[in-house]
Design a protein around this motif. Structure first.
Motif, PDB file in Angstrom:
ATOM      1  N   GLU A   9       0.849  -1.182   0.000  1.00  0.00           N
ATOM      2  CA  GLU A   9       0.000   0.000   0.000  1.00  0.00           C
ATOM      3  C   GLU A   9       0.883   1.229   0.000  1.00  0.00           C
ATOM      4  N   VAL A  10       0.579   2.172  -0.885  1.00  0.00           N
ATOM      5  CA  VAL A  10       1.384   3.382  -1.015  1.00  0.00           C
ATOM      6  C   VAL A  10       0.512   4.605  -0.792  1.00  0.00           C
ATOM      7  N   LEU A  15       4.354   8.313  -4.724  1.00  0.00           N
ATOM      8  CA  LEU A  15       4.249   8.256  -6.183  1.00  0.00           C
ATOM      9  C   LEU A  15       5.425   8.964  -6.837  1.00  0.00           C
ATOM     10  N   GLN A  16       5.885   8.416  -7.941  1.00  0.00           N
ATOM     11  CA  GLN A  16       7.032   8.942  -8.691  1.00  0.00           C
ATOM     12  C   GLN A  16       6.533   9.627  -9.955  1.00  0.00           C
ATOM     13  N   LEU A  41      -0.635   3.434 -11.393  1.00  0.00           N
ATOM     14  CA  LEU A  41      -1.773   3.312 -10.481  1.00  0.00           C
ATOM     15  C   LEU A  41      -2.872   4.319 -10.822  1.00  0.00           C
ATOM     16  N   SER A  42      -2.685   5.099 -11.883  1.00  0.00           N
ATOM     17  CA  SER A  42      -3.567   6.231 -12.153  1.00  0.00           C
ATOM     18  C   SER A  42      -4.968   5.851 -12.637  1.00  0.00           C
ATOM     19  N   HIS A  43      -5.164   4.645 -13.121  1.00  0.00           N
ATOM     20  CA  HIS A  43      -6.479   4.295 -13.666  1.00  0.00           C
ATOM     21  C   HIS A  43      -7.460   3.825 -12.592  1.00  0.00           C
ATOM     22  N   ASP A  44      -7.039   2.924 -11.739  1.00  0.00           N
ATOM     23  CA  ASP A  44      -7.972   2.444 -10.703  1.00  0.00           C
ATOM     24  C   ASP A  44      -7.328   2.345  -9.323  1.00  0.00           C
ATOM     25  N   GLY A  45      -6.175   3.013  -9.150  1.00  0.00           N
ATOM     26  CA  GLY A  45      -5.522   3.026  -7.843  1.00  0.00           C
ATOM     27  C   GLY A  45      -4.754   1.762  -7.513  1.00  0.00           C
ATOM     28  N   GLU A  46      -4.549   0.892  -8.512  1.00  0.00           N
ATOM     29  CA  GLU A  46      -3.841  -0.353  -8.275  1.00  0.00           C
ATOM     30  C   GLU A  46      -3.129  -0.787  -9.548  1.00  0.00           C
ATOM     31  N   GLY A  47      -1.970  -1.428  -9.365  1.00  0.00           N
ATOM     32  CA  GLY A  47      -1.230  -1.952 -10.502  1.00  0.00           C
ATOM     33  C   GLY A  47      -0.353  -3.105 -10.058  1.00  0.00           C
ATOM     34  N   LYS A  59      -3.366   3.743  -0.863  1.00  0.00           N
ATOM     35  CA  LYS A  59      -4.063   3.630   0.418  1.00  0.00           C
ATOM     36  C   LYS A  59      -5.430   4.296   0.337  1.00  0.00           C
ATOM     37  N   ALA A  60      -6.364   3.783   1.100  1.00  0.00           N
ATOM     38  CA  ALA A  60      -7.727   4.328   1.136  1.00  0.00           C
ATOM     39  C   ALA A  60      -7.693   5.813   1.500  1.00  0.00           C
TER      40      ALA A  60
END
Length: 68
Positions: A9-10, A15-16, A41-47, A59-60
């Motif tokens: 979780e970030v 973010l870079q 991670l920009s599309h749905d917050g996960e990659g 992170k939420a």
């Protein structure tokens, strides 16, 4: 049989750039096990890392800053 992968979780400060993190990250015990890749991670917050399968999740409550 399902394969287990780490989930990291970030926060937005990790973010870079616009919604990406890199893998392997410096906190990994074997941080040099594969070439450095950027995970979006920009599309749905996960990659997911295409090399090791590590899942990176925002992170939420964290927001990705979209700059122009």
């Amino acid at each position: 049989m399902s394969e287990q992968h780490s989930v990291v979780e970030v926060s937005a400060k990790d973010l870079q750039g616009p919604g990406v993190v890199f893998c392997p990250n410096p906190k990994m015990t074997q941080w040099s096990t594969h070439p450095k890749v950027y995970v979006d991670l920009s599309h749905d917050g996960e990659g997911r890392c295409p090399y090791c399968g590590t899942v990176y999740r925002l992170k939420a409550g964290e927001k990705i800053a979209h700059g122009h």
